[in-house]
Structures are given as C-alpha cells and as structure tokens.
Design an enzyme around this catalytic site. Structure first.
Site, PDB file in Angstrom:
ATOM      1  CG  HIS A 140      -1.554   1.310   1.507  1.00  0.00           C
ATOM      2  ND1 HIS A 140      -2.449   1.884   0.632  1.00  0.00           N
ATOM      3  CD2 HIS A 140      -1.431   2.188   2.535  1.00  0.00           C
ATOM      4  CE1 HIS A 140      -2.852   3.041   1.122  1.00  0.00           C
ATOM      5  NE2 HIS A 140      -2.244   3.266   2.269  1.00  0.00           N
ATOM      6  CG  HIS A 142      -0.121   7.473   0.757  1.00  0.00           C
ATOM      7  ND1 HIS A 142       0.145   8.075   1.974  1.00  0.00           N
ATOM      8  CD2 HIS A 142      -0.922   6.403   1.046  1.00  0.00           C
ATOM      9  CE1 HIS A 142      -0.455   7.401   2.952  1.00  0.00           C
ATOM     10  NE2 HIS A 142      -1.101   6.375   2.418  1.00  0.00           N
ATOM     11  CD  GLU A 170       4.165  -1.514 -21.628  1.00  0.00           C
ATOM     12  OE1 GLU A 170       4.378  -2.420 -20.805  1.00  0.00           O
ATOM     13  OE2 GLU A 170       4.267  -1.683 -22.853  1.00  0.00           O
ATOM     14  CG  HIS A 211      -5.610   6.661   1.750  1.00  0.00           C
ATOM     15  ND1 HIS A 211      -5.974   6.563   3.068  1.00  0.00           N
ATOM     16  CD2 HIS A 211      -4.360   6.121   1.686  1.00  0.00           C
ATOM     17  CE1 HIS A 211      -5.007   6.014   3.768  1.00  0.00           C
ATOM     18  NE2 HIS A 211      -4.014   5.735   2.942  1.00  0.00           N
TER      19      HIS A 211
HETATM   20  O1  2HA Z   1       0.321   3.750   7.571  1.00  0.00           O
HETATM   21  O2  2HA Z   1      -0.631   4.704   4.807  1.00  0.00           O
HETATM   22  O3  2HA Z   1      -3.135   4.202   5.289  1.00  0.00           O
HETATM   23  C1  2HA Z   1      -0.019   4.958   7.032  1.00  0.00           C
HETATM   24  C2  2HA Z   1      -0.987   4.776   5.950  1.00  0.00           C
HETATM   25  C3  2HA Z   1      -2.386   4.643   6.333  1.00  0.00           C
HETATM   26 ZN    ZN Z   2      -2.205   4.982   3.420  1.00  0.00          ZN
END
Ligand code: 2HA
Ligand code: ZN
Length: 272
Positions: A140, A142, A170, A211
C-alpha cells in the site's frame, strides 16, 4: 542460525521502501507492506518457538492465514527509515492458531506493532490466496498522480480502468483485469479492510480514492510493477488532461489484449 539482517526478504523490503520513499509516494508514515514468509524461510533466521509478545489483531483472521508468517512494516514508522533500522521499523509475526492474535517473533524493537492497515493487508492476503495460492505481497502506498486521477474521476472502476487503458499502451497489458475502486473511506478500519478484500477477489489493484492504492503479487517486483505502471499512466493522464488529441484507439487496446492473449475486464472497451 543465520543473521536475519542478511535475509533476502529483509534486504528486499528495505530496498523497496527506500525506493518508494525516493519516488515521493510515502511521506512521513505513509504506506505499508506485508510479505508472506514460509516457515522454512523464517526458521533459518529465528527460533520460531520463541514468541516475544502477543499482539491482539482486533478482528478475526481468515482460516487461510492461520499459523502463517508475515513480515510487516510497523505502525507510525517511516519508509525512509526502514533500511537504516529494520529491527525497529519492521516485524515478523505469526498469526495465532485461533486467528485473534499476532505472535511477534522479531522486530518492533521499541515496543511498536504492525501497521494500522493490517486488517486490510491480512484480509487482502486471505482473498488473494483463495484465487492465487502463490500470492505473497500486499503493498500500500500514496502515489501522487494516482491520487490526483482518482480525485478527478467518478468512483467507478470501469471509468478509471478505461482512462488508464486509453492513456498508455502498457496499461491493458499489465492489468487486463482492470483496477478496483473504493470511494473515500475511513482508513485503518476493519470496514475498509473488508471492502478492499472484496475487491481483491477480482483485482490485483485497488484504488482508495483521496488516499492511495493497494497492489499485490507473487513477489515485491510484481506488486511494485503493477503500482508503478498505474502511477506512470496516471501521470500521463494528469499531464495531458484537457489537452489530449491522440487517445489510444479502442482497436489498439483490443489488439494488445489479443496479441498477449489477455482476458480484459468486461464493459470497459466496446468490443463490438
Ligand atoms: O500507515 O498509509 O493508510 C499509514 C498509511 C495509512
Ligand atoms: Zn495509506
């Protein structure tokens, strides 16, 4: 027993977190990674009968992840610091046989614990393992342009997927199944974890509007490569937004899918 700081999985996660930080995707404590390890791998470096602490999960883990080992980034920890101090910023946990606790075997040295997004990670691991037993990574992060693009589009995975496929040749090749999209939700909760895992039944990529993004894979390169391709494409989309003359024709997208024998997400391109 071998030195865990020399383990390939510690080196890989240290290198990728440093790389992601340098890309500008993981400000402050942004981003988290979990890496499913085998008992054999862990046993080469740790006495697996020695549990340092037990940490409550706060949710019931799926049966498929019981007694499994995960290397996980720590809550409140910064990606930029992982490489210099793995033992503080990372932890290795085993999910208890009842699925209510994580047994800490190494790391979180300052008394810390796993990322606040561990529900989303563990639920996503469970969802992916059911469709792809070789999945090991949940990542995960950002990435800036991906977040921008999500803010500029309706929260509709067919529209998001189409815009990506139409911006970079691509894109359809790397993620023919498309990208899952969640609306803006409260992060760090079991609810967003459940919603993410539901999307992970069909997608390897899930956008969290306003997010960031989740990507999965058999290894770090695969998960990172998926996210990197979305982010590069989102950058192209955002930089050309309002100016595009040459959008990728539907026939080219269909042609690429045929060439690579890919099953495209239905309903995105009119296949006639
Ligand atoms: O851990 O990215 O989604 C920090 C983050 C929360
Ligand atoms: Zn996050």
């Amino acid at each position: 027993m071998k030195n865990i700081l020399e383990a390939p999985f510690i080196k890989e996660i240290s290198d990728i977190t440093a790389n992601m930080y340098r890309l500008g995707w993981d400000e402050r404590n942004g981003g988290n990674i979990s890496y499913l390890l085998t008992e054999k791998e862990v046993s080469e470096y740790l006495d697996i009968t020695k549990v340092i602490r037990e940490i409550p999960l706060g949710f019931q883990a799926d049966e498929i992840v019981l007694n499994k080992y995960f290397l996980v980034t720590g809550t409140g920890k910064y990606f930029k610091n992982v490489k210099g101090d793995p033992e503080n910023n990372l932890g290795i946990v085993r999910i208890s046989n009842k699925g209510d606790k994580a047994e800490l075997l190494w790391g979180y040295k300052d008394g810390g614990k796993f990322t606040s997004e561990f529900p989303a990670h563990l639920m996503s691991h469970a969802a992916r393992l059911k469709v792809d037993p070789l999945n090991r990574i949940v990542m995960h992060t950002h990435p800036t342009y991906t977040i921008c693009m999500g803010a500029c589009l309706p929260t509709d995975e067919k529209i998001f997927t189409r815009k990506l496929w139409k911006s970079n040749t691509e894109a359809v090749v790397v993620f023919p199944e498309g990208i899952g999209v969640l609306p803006c939700m409260i992060c760090g909760t079991n609810e967003i974890g459940e919603a993410t895992a539901e999307k992970m039944k069909t997608f390897r990529l899930v956008s969290w509007t306003n997010h960031g993004i989740y990507g999965v894979g058999h290894n770090i390169d695969e998960a990172f490569g998926l996210i990197e391709t979305v982010e590069k494409t989102a950058q192209i989309y955002m930089l050309t937004l309002g100016h595009v003359v040459n959008e990728i024709p539907d026939e080219v997208i269909i042609g690429l899918a045929k060439l690579w024998n890919l099953k495209m997400m239905p309903g995105v391109i009119d296949e006639k």
